[in-house]
Motif scaffolding. Structure first.
Motif, PDB file in Angstrom:
ATOM      1  N   UNK A  33      26.550  44.467  52.961  1.00  0.00           N
ATOM      2  CA  UNK A  33      27.961  44.820  53.164  1.00  0.00           C
ATOM      3  C   UNK A  33      28.224  45.186  54.620  1.00  0.00           C
ATOM      4  N   UNK A  34      29.387  44.797  55.088  1.00  0.00           N
ATOM      5  CA  UNK A  34      29.802  45.138  56.444  1.00  0.00           C
ATOM      6  C   UNK A  34      30.878  46.221  56.374  1.00  0.00           C
ATOM      7  N   UNK A  35      31.092  46.954  57.460  1.00  0.00           N
ATOM      8  CA  UNK A  35      32.083  48.044  57.427  1.00  0.00           C
ATOM      9  C   UNK A  35      33.459  47.594  56.950  1.00  0.00           C
ATOM     10  N   UNK A  36      33.852  46.368  57.304  1.00  0.00           N
ATOM     11  CA  UNK A  36      35.194  45.927  56.915  1.00  0.00           C
ATOM     12  C   UNK A  36      35.327  45.700  55.416  1.00  0.00           C
ATOM     13  N   UNK A  37      34.209  45.781  54.677  1.00  0.00           N
ATOM     14  CA  UNK A  37      34.283  45.619  53.235  1.00  0.00           C
ATOM     15  C   UNK A  37      35.147  46.701  52.598  1.00  0.00           C
ATOM     16  N   UNK A  38      35.235  47.876  53.274  1.00  0.00           N
ATOM     17  CA  UNK A  38      36.064  48.961  52.746  1.00  0.00           C
ATOM     18  C   UNK A  38      37.524  48.552  52.643  1.00  0.00           C
ATOM     19  N   UNK A  39      37.946  47.621  53.493  1.00  0.00           N
ATOM     20  CA  UNK A  39      39.339  47.164  53.474  1.00  0.00           C
ATOM     21  C   UNK A  39      39.540  45.924  52.604  1.00  0.00           C
ATOM     22  N   UNK A  40      38.437  45.384  52.051  1.00  0.00           N
ATOM     23  CA  UNK A  40      38.519  44.137  51.290  1.00  0.00           C
ATOM     24  C   UNK A  40      39.508  44.207  50.125  1.00  0.00           C
ATOM     25  N   UNK A  41      39.510  45.269  49.293  1.00  0.00           N
ATOM     26  CA  UNK A  41      40.468  45.286  48.171  1.00  0.00           C
ATOM     27  C   UNK A  41      41.918  45.117  48.618  1.00  0.00           C
ATOM     28  N   UNK A  42      42.257  45.719  49.746  1.00  0.00           N
ATOM     29  CA  UNK A  42      43.643  45.632  50.236  1.00  0.00           C
ATOM     30  C   UNK A  42      43.943  44.223  50.747  1.00  0.00           C
ATOM     31  N   UNK A  43      42.929  43.621  51.438  1.00  0.00           N
ATOM     32  CA  UNK A  43      43.111  42.257  51.915  1.00  0.00           C
ATOM     33  C   UNK A  43      43.252  41.283  50.743  1.00  0.00           C
ATOM     34  N   UNK A  44      42.445  41.486  49.703  1.00  0.00           N
ATOM     35  CA  UNK A  44      42.509  40.596  48.548  1.00  0.00           C
ATOM     36  C   UNK A  44      43.876  40.670  47.880  1.00  0.00           C
ATOM     37  N   UNK A  45      44.379  41.877  47.714  1.00  0.00           N
ATOM     38  CA  UNK A  45      45.698  42.022  47.078  1.00  0.00           C
ATOM     39  C   UNK A  45      46.785  41.389  47.942  1.00  0.00           C
ATOM     40  N   UNK A  46      46.674  41.559  49.253  1.00  0.00           N
ATOM     41  CA  UNK A  46      47.676  40.972  50.150  1.00  0.00           C
ATOM     42  C   UNK A  46      47.653  39.446  50.057  1.00  0.00           C
ATOM     43  N   UNK A  47      46.452  38.882  50.027  1.00  0.00           N
ATOM     44  CA  UNK A  47      46.353  37.421  49.911  1.00  0.00           C
ATOM     45  C   UNK A  47      46.833  36.940  48.548  1.00  0.00           C
ATOM     46  N   UNK A  48      46.499  37.683  47.505  1.00  0.00           N
ATOM     47  CA  UNK A  48      46.924  37.284  46.162  1.00  0.00           C
ATOM     48  C   UNK A  48      48.444  37.237  46.064  1.00  0.00           C
ATOM     49  N   UNK A  49      49.118  38.150  46.728  1.00  0.00           N
ATOM     50  CA  UNK A  49      50.590  38.164  46.687  1.00  0.00           C
ATOM     51  C   UNK A  49      51.187  37.051  47.552  1.00  0.00           C
ATOM     52  N   UNK A  50      50.516  36.730  48.650  1.00  0.00           N
ATOM     53  CA  UNK A  50      51.086  35.772  49.587  1.00  0.00           C
ATOM     54  C   UNK A  50      50.804  34.326  49.205  1.00  0.00           C
ATOM     55  N   UNK A  51      49.615  34.070  48.657  1.00  0.00           N
ATOM     56  CA  UNK A  51      49.192  32.685  48.420  1.00  0.00           C
ATOM     57  C   UNK A  51      49.101  32.418  46.917  1.00  0.00           C
ATOM     58  N   UNK A  52      50.019  31.596  46.428  1.00  0.00           N
ATOM     59  CA  UNK A  52      50.081  31.262  45.005  1.00  0.00           C
ATOM     60  C   UNK A  52      49.217  30.020  44.745  1.00  0.00           C
ATOM     61  N   UNK A  53      48.156  30.127  43.930  1.00  0.00           N
ATOM     62  CA  UNK A  53      47.292  28.970  43.668  1.00  0.00           C
ATOM     63  C   UNK A  53      48.034  27.778  43.074  1.00  0.00           C
ATOM     64  N   UNK A  54      49.171  28.028  42.411  1.00  0.00           N
ATOM     65  CA  UNK A  54      49.931  26.920  41.828  1.00  0.00           C
ATOM     66  C   UNK A  54      50.560  26.043  42.905  1.00  0.00           C
ATOM     67  N   UNK A  55      50.611  26.540  44.147  1.00  0.00           N
ATOM     68  CA  UNK A  55      51.300  25.801  45.210  1.00  0.00           C
ATOM     69  C   UNK A  55      50.365  25.476  46.373  1.00  0.00           C
ATOM     70  N   UNK A  56      49.059  25.521  46.121  1.00  0.00           N
ATOM     71  CA  UNK A  56      48.131  25.345  47.243  1.00  0.00           C
ATOM     72  C   UNK A  56      48.189  23.948  47.841  1.00  0.00           C
ATOM     73  N   UNK A  57      48.557  22.944  47.060  1.00  0.00           N
ATOM     74  CA  UNK A  57      48.610  21.577  47.599  1.00  0.00           C
ATOM     75  C   UNK A  57      49.794  21.386  48.542  1.00  0.00           C
ATOM     76  N   UNK A  58      50.722  22.366  48.585  1.00  0.00           N
ATOM     77  CA  UNK A  58      51.847  22.287  49.527  1.00  0.00           C
ATOM     78  C   UNK A  58      51.500  22.891  50.879  1.00  0.00           C
ATOM     79  N   UNK A  59      50.346  23.493  50.985  1.00  0.00           N
ATOM     80  CA  UNK A  59      49.916  24.135  52.222  1.00  0.00           C
ATOM     81  C   UNK A  59      49.697  23.063  53.300  1.00  0.00           C
ATOM     82  N   UNK A  60      50.256  23.245  54.492  1.00  0.00           N
ATOM     83  CA  UNK A  60      50.077  22.245  55.564  1.00  0.00           C
ATOM     84  C   UNK A  60      48.610  21.981  55.895  1.00  0.00           C
ATOM     85  N   UNK A  61      47.770  22.988  55.747  1.00  0.00           N
ATOM     86  CA  UNK A  61      46.345  22.789  56.032  1.00  0.00           C
ATOM     87  C   UNK A  61      45.730  21.773  55.069  1.00  0.00           C
ATOM     88  N   UNK A  62      46.179  21.812  53.825  1.00  0.00           N
ATOM     89  CA  UNK A  62      45.658  20.855  52.844  1.00  0.00           C
ATOM     90  C   UNK A  62      46.155  19.449  53.167  1.00  0.00           C
TER      91      UNK A  62
END
Length: 800
Positions: free
Chosen positions: A375-404
């Motif tokens: 584990x790295x020190x930034x792991x302490x912030x991982x739960x917050x990062x995961x929740x932020x990503x979960x709210x921002x990125x909807x898996x149902x729409x991932x094929x609309x992402x410009x990167x894809x």
């Protein structure tokens, strides 16, 4: 005149006969592997019987372009060569000698040649010695020796043979000693096998020898042998065999075992690697008769795994059903799915989860070692990062992402390139370009996986609260994925096959052949065995694997399991009567299915450039064949990417550079061949054996239910067509390409994996029992035997 020619040859090329101590490790070309190693031992002061070497110069003198056993056995030796051999023999006292072949390609790491050339014991008299030398030369050209060299890709025209002649030791006891445990790979243990008489009885497997295992502390575990046969020197020459009797001879004295262990450790230290040593005990003294590197030695035990390491190892074992090549290690392995997961876990605050898990020896992957996640020190912030990503990125729409969309465009551009028309300078850059194209997928995984995981957790909690946990897998089975699309396309092909009789036709009916082409154009980039290696063929490279799946599906239409049925049953729950609650549950199911689809479809898309990488490497290989560096295009897999990138112009390679690359490929191919039957890790270290009771086999419960049927061993994609409806699928691993088989199987038993592995997930989706992580299922269960699989208990029992 003949004597003058032989003297000229001797003067120009070196001595024809010389004492053992004239040679050392660097004299392989003159003394052969056995002679060079023995000379090295003599120089070190170890107790080796006196002797001499009839060098490869003498062989060349007699060969004169001939390569048949018959030529050497009838050949007349030049007078001065015969005189030199006779003189050296007289110098040993003229008594019994052992005469052993010593080829330039034997007793080497990766090419032991054990038993391939001849040995003659208790040779008495000058004429018998000369005959034995001739027969040793001829043994270089026996069918078995030629076949062995061919298997190791060793060019026989470059092999020469010397002959080692040593004073015969009339052993009271003799045998072999391994300076590492040849079964477990434990480098701290030394193993001695011994029996009465000459060691030939032990070496050739004629007896069950006494067995000593010497630990690092000096503790000795002893298992008595049976001495079925005793080989002794016969009067007048040759050997005799006598019927032995268990218990008629005492075990080696403790002091002799200690002396052998001391000598063995010394030999190992001198050569720098574990050794296979032949020895003899006579007249109160130990003699070393031969030493060579141990071959096919299992990797050392990895020790006790913690729960996290065991979980990671179940995944890696499933991903690595075969030994990676050097080109895998430097291309798709660090940059493909495994490298991607290393980036993902690092972004979540964990370093080392999917890195540094392979150990190489002599340029070849030798061992799978447990990763050590940190584990790295930034792991302490991982739960917050995961929740932020979960709210921002909807898996149902991932094929609309410009990167894809950018990734798809670049992947299609890569696939459209004409590799055959490229210059070498342009071609050799293509592999790096492919690896660069896939890197953005790591960002997509990092961003959309949290939403996928959260959706699955929400649905699981909801069905648990409703007391309908058993519906969870069926609800997910309704997810629409590219794997689902491929399975349905295969079923349509199977319908065409049934209608047209395609699988028994040659050539294939036009309708089926057109359908197969369409299928491969859409799904042909799927892996056949491993998603993290580039060397195994894809479906498009090996369409016979697809035909095997079609054959299995054509036997009987699979039963359908519809996810909507599970959803309807769930929505009839009394606590879901209100339309608002029912709508919320539908959204949760849809979100979870979108998460499953993202997991499957991102992998499907991620592997799109892999065939281009494989084709570019094979095109590079073909051009190296054209300039006589490789024998086959596939031999390029034995080279590392950076070694290919250093070739500025393939047509301008110097003779030295060509030979250097050829030797590198040959050595690695020989090492890989040596390790053919050696596992990357002992499965028992990942899946510890459990008490089986009345069961044939135990493993991890992975998908509930009980089913009975005949075992069908499916070891590789080439076996797909053997699976019939109602069979118990028993296999070493699975991946998404194996999914169609689950539609036919009554149950699944897998050597590797756990409850979260691909096979377990798919088995739950199809509602069939599954037992994972058996470790030995494919070796314990027999094809065709009737067994009962209890997926809830994790057992496989003989049906009653």
């Amino acid at each position: 005149m003949k004597a003058e020619r032989s003297r000229e040859s001797r003067d120009e090329t070196g001595r024809l006969v010389a004492p053992l101590d004239a040679f050392g490790h660097d004299d392989l070309a003159v003394a052969g592997g056995k002679g060079a190693n023995l000379g090295e031992l003599v120089r070190t002061g170890l107790p080796v019987p006196g002797g001499f070497v009839v060098t490869t110069r003498a062989y060349e003198l007699v060969a004169r372009g001939h390569d048949t056993r018959e030529h050497f056995e009838r050949a007349e030796l030049p007078a001065d060569l015969a005189e030199a051999i006779a003189g050296a023999y007289a110098g040993l006292g003229g008594g019994p000698v052992a005469v052993r072949s010593s080829a330039t390609a034997e007793d080497l790491p990766g090419a032991a040649f054990a038993g391939q050339q001849d040995t003659y014991l208790n040779v008495v008299g000058e004429q018998a010695l000369l005959d034995a030398v001739r027969r040793c030369w001829g043994s270089l050209w026996t069918d078995r020796a030629k076949a062995y060299r061919a298997r190791l890709s060793i060019d026989g025209t470059g092999v020469r043979i010397a002959v080692v002649v040593q004073s015969m030791v009339e052993a009271e006891m003799a045998g072999v000693m391994f300076t590492a445990n040849p079964v477990t790979g434990d480098r701290a243990q030394l193993v001695i096998d011994a029996s009465s008489g000459l060691g030939e009885a032990v070496v050739s497997g004629l007896v069950t020898p006494d067995h000593y295992v010497v630990g690092a502390s000096g503790h000795v575990d002893f298992t008595p042998g049976r001495r079925e046969v005793v080989i002794k020197g016969a009067s007048g020459g040759g050997v005799s065999r006598e019927t032995g009797a268990a218990g008629t001879a005492e075990r080696l004295p403790d002091a002799v075992v200690e002396e052998l262990a001391r000598l063995g450790r010394g030999v190992e230290a001198h050569f720098g690697r574990p050794q296979d040593i032949e020895w003899a005990y006579a007249g109160g003294r130990v003699h070393l008769l031969q030493a060579r590197p141990m071959t096919a030695l299992p990797p050392p035990p990895v020790g006790k795994l913690n729960p996290v390491q065991r979980r990671l190892m179940t995944v890696l074992l499933e991903y690595l059903p075969e030994r990676p090549y050097p080109i895998d290690v430097t291309t798709w392995l660090p940059y493909g799915p495994a490298g991607l997961m290393a980036k993902v876990t690092s972004s979540f605050g964990i370093r080392g989860a999917f890195e540094g898990f392979l150990r190489e020896e002599e340029g070849v992957v030798y061992q799978l070692v447990p990763p050590k996640p940190r584990p790295m020190p930034r792991m302490l912030l991982t739960p917050f990062r995961l929740l932020a990503r979960a709210r921002r990125y909807d898996p149902a729409r991932w094929t609309e992402d410009p990167r894809y969309r950018d990734f798809l465009r670049e992947a299609k551009e890569l696939a459209a390139r004409d590799l055959g028309s490229m210059s070498w300078e342009r071609l050799v850059r293509v592999p790096r370009e492919v690896l660069d194209v896939v890197q953005p997928v790591a960002g997509l995984r990092m961003d959309y996986l949290p939403g996928s995981g959260l959706a699955l957790v929400r649905l699981l909690v909801a069905v648990r609260l409703l007391g309908r946990r058993e519906l969870f897998g069926d609800l997910l089975h309704g997810a629409r994925t590219r794997t689902t699309d491929a399975n349905e396309a295969l079923e349509r092909l199977a319908q065409v096959a049934r209608r047209t009789g395609a699988l028994d036709a040659d050539p294939l009916p036009p309708e089926f052949e057109a359908g197969l082409r369409t299928f491969l154009a859409e799904y042909g980039h799927r892996e056949t065995s491993s998603p993290i290696l580039v060397t195994p063929p894809t479906w498009a490279d090996a369409p016979e694997a697809v035909l095997g799946l079609v054959r299995s599906l054509a036997g009987a239409p699979p039963e359908k399991k519809e996810g909507e049925d599970a959803l309807d049953r769930l929505l009839r729950h009394p606590r879901l009567r209100s339309e608002r609650r029912r709508a919320r549950m539908r959204r949760r199911v849809a979100a979870a299915r979108a998460g499953v689809a993202f997991r499957e479809d991102s992998h499907f898309s991620f592997t799109l450039p892999q065939p281009v990488l494989r084709r570019s490497l094979l095109e590079i290989g073909r051009r190296l064949v054209d300039v006589w560096v490789l024998d086959r295009a596939e031999d390029v897999f034995h080279l590392r990417l950076e070694e290919l990138e250093t070739i500025a112009d393939v047509t301008a390679l110097s003779a030295d550079d060509r030979e250097r690359l050829r030797e590198k490929v040959r050595a690695r191919a020989a090492k890989r061949e040596e390790l053919t039957g050696v596992r990357l890790i002992d499965p028992a270290e990942v899946f510890p054996p459990q008490a089986t009771g009345d069961a044939l086999l135990t493993g991890s419960p992975a998908s509930g239910g009980v089913a009975t049927g005949p075992v069908r061993l499916i070891r590789e994609p080439a076996d797909f067509g053997r699976l019939n409806g109602g069979d118990v699928l028993v296999c070493p691993y699975t991946n998404p390409s194996w999914t169609p088989l689950f539609q036919q199987a009554a149950a699944v038993v897998v050597d590797t994996g756990g409850a979260g592995s691909h096979a377990a997930i798919v088995a739950r989706e199809y509602g069939i029992p599954a037992v994972m992580g058996t470790g030995t299922g494919t070796s314990v269960l027999q094809d065709g035997e009737i067994v009962t699989v209890d997926g809830g208990a994790g057992t496989v029992a003989r049906a009653t």
